[in-house]
Every structure is written in structure tokens, then in C-alpha cells.
Write a protein that holds these residues in place. Structure first.
Motif, PDB file in Angstrom:
ATOM      1  N   ASN A  82       0.933  -1.093  -0.169  1.00 43.74           N
ATOM      2  CA  ASN A  82       0.121  -0.166  -0.024  1.00 43.74           C
ATOM      3  C   ASN A  82       0.954   1.100  -0.019  1.00 43.74           C
ATOM      4  O   ASN A  82       1.242   1.918   1.106  1.00 43.74           O
ATOM      5  N   THR A 108      -4.548   6.928   8.485  1.00 47.25           N
ATOM      6  CA  THR A 108      -5.358   5.916   8.577  1.00 47.25           C
ATOM      7  C   THR A 108      -6.405   5.857   7.613  1.00 47.25           C
ATOM      8  O   THR A 108      -7.274   6.699   7.636  1.00 47.25           O
ATOM      9  N   ASN A 111     -10.332   0.099   4.223  1.00 52.35           N
ATOM     10  CA  ASN A 111     -10.161  -0.827   3.116  1.00 52.35           C
ATOM     11  C   ASN A 111     -11.639  -1.015   2.494  1.00 52.35           C
ATOM     12  O   ASN A 111     -12.569  -0.630   3.302  1.00 52.35           O
ATOM     13  N   GLU A 115     -12.393  -1.896   7.214  1.00 57.92           N
ATOM     14  CA  GLU A 115     -11.312  -2.203   8.463  1.00 57.92           C
ATOM     15  C   GLU A 115     -10.153  -0.905   8.094  1.00 57.92           C
ATOM     16  O   GLU A 115      -9.874  -0.326   7.120  1.00 57.92           O
ATOM     17  N   ILE A 117      -6.788   0.595   8.240  1.00 58.11           N
ATOM     18  CA  ILE A 117      -5.589   0.239   8.005  1.00 58.11           C
ATOM     19  C   ILE A 117      -4.450   1.522   7.976  1.00 58.11           C
ATOM     20  O   ILE A 117      -4.884   2.289   7.665  1.00 58.11           O
ATOM     21  N   THR A 121      -0.735  -1.477  11.358  1.00 55.42           N
ATOM     22  CA  THR A 121      -1.330  -2.465  10.877  1.00 55.42           C
ATOM     23  C   THR A 121      -1.319  -3.324   9.678  1.00 55.42           C
ATOM     24  O   THR A 121      -0.783  -4.457   9.515  1.00 55.42           O
ATOM     25  N   GLU A 122      -0.336  -2.423   8.774  1.00 55.77           N
ATOM     26  CA  GLU A 122       0.099  -3.246   7.496  1.00 55.77           C
ATOM     27  C   GLU A 122       1.461  -3.832   7.775  1.00 55.77           C
ATOM     28  O   GLU A 122       2.171  -4.411   6.717  1.00 55.77           O
TER      29      GLU A 122
END
Length: 136
Positions: A82, A108, A111, A115, A117, A121-122
Motif C-alpha cells: 500500500n 489511517t 479498506n 477495516e 489500515i 496495521t500493515e
């Protein structure tokens, strides 16, 4: 030749290095400057971005581009799963003087499954970056 990872280097203690990706074949990338003028050209670019409403906007990943005979291209890019979140978070830290936590929270996104992301978190952060994000 410009260091294509110059921007990442400034935050290397907090962010994992993006993965290299190689392409060889007919010229597909005319960006950011167009078709080659010479038989052999070598270019390298750091992350390409612009400022919009006092916020960074990612455009192109860092790359090393070797163009041969005005027809073929050997392209090495540095990408994540991403790119927008990864590079805009880094740019916020470097050019807009945001803390790691503020930059991650600002970048932030949701998706398609609704959620949240972000760089944390990635899995874009190093262990040191994760500690700073969670505890400082």
C-alpha cells in the motif's frame, strides 16, 4: 545519480525498507519525464510527491530506470502493498514535522471491508517503530 531511497533513509530506524521489484521489457514507464532521447539512459528518482492542502500526496515509487535503444527498459522500483499509506506517512514525518504517532493516525484509511489500515496495521514499521508508536 540520485539515491532513490533518500527519503526512506531518513526514517530507516522506524520503517522497513520497501521491497524491490524488477521489470524488463518494452518501455512501459514514461514517467516522470517521458520517452528517452538517447540510445542508453539511466535515471534514478526518489519518491515523487506533491503538496496539496498542506498535506503530502504520493505519486510515484522510488525507481532506478535504465532505458536501452529507445525501446527497452530495465526498471527497479521500491514498493509496498500500500504505497500511499507508506510514503505519505513518511513524508508527513519528514516534511510536515509530525511525530510518528500523529503521522500514522493521520494516514489511517479504510479498506473495502471497512477495516482501518495504517503503517502499523500493515506491518511497515520496524520493531523500534512499533515500540515508539505503541508506547510513546
Amino acid at each position: 545519480m540520485e539515491n532513490p531511497l533518500r527519503t526512506w533513509w531518513k526514517v530507516r530506524e522506524w520503517f522497513r525498507i520497501p521491497k524491490p521489484s524488477i521489470y524488463f521489457g518494452p518501455i512501459i514507464s514514461e514517467l516522470p519525464f517521458g520517452l528517452p532521447n538517447k540510445w542508453i539512459e539511466l535515471h534514478s528518482y526518489d519518491v515523487t510527491w506533491k503538496d496539496k492542502y498542506d498535506s503530502p500526496r504520493f505519486e510515484f515509487t522510488p525507481q532506478i530506470n535504465l532505458e536501452l535503444f529507445k525501446k527497452y527498459q530495465l526498471l527497479l522500483t521500491f514498493q509496498t502493498n500500500n504505497n500511499d499509506i507508506y510514503w505519505e506517512t513518511i513524508l508527513d514525518i519528514i516534511y510536515y514535522n509530525k511525530s510518528l504517532k500523529d503521522a500514522i493516525n493521520k494516514n489511517t484509511w479504510e479498506n473495502c471491508n471497512k477495516e482501518k489500515i495504517n503503517a502499523f496495521t500493515e506491518g511497515f514499521l520496524t520493531p523500534k517503530g512499533e515500540r515508539i508508536y505503541l508506547y510513546e
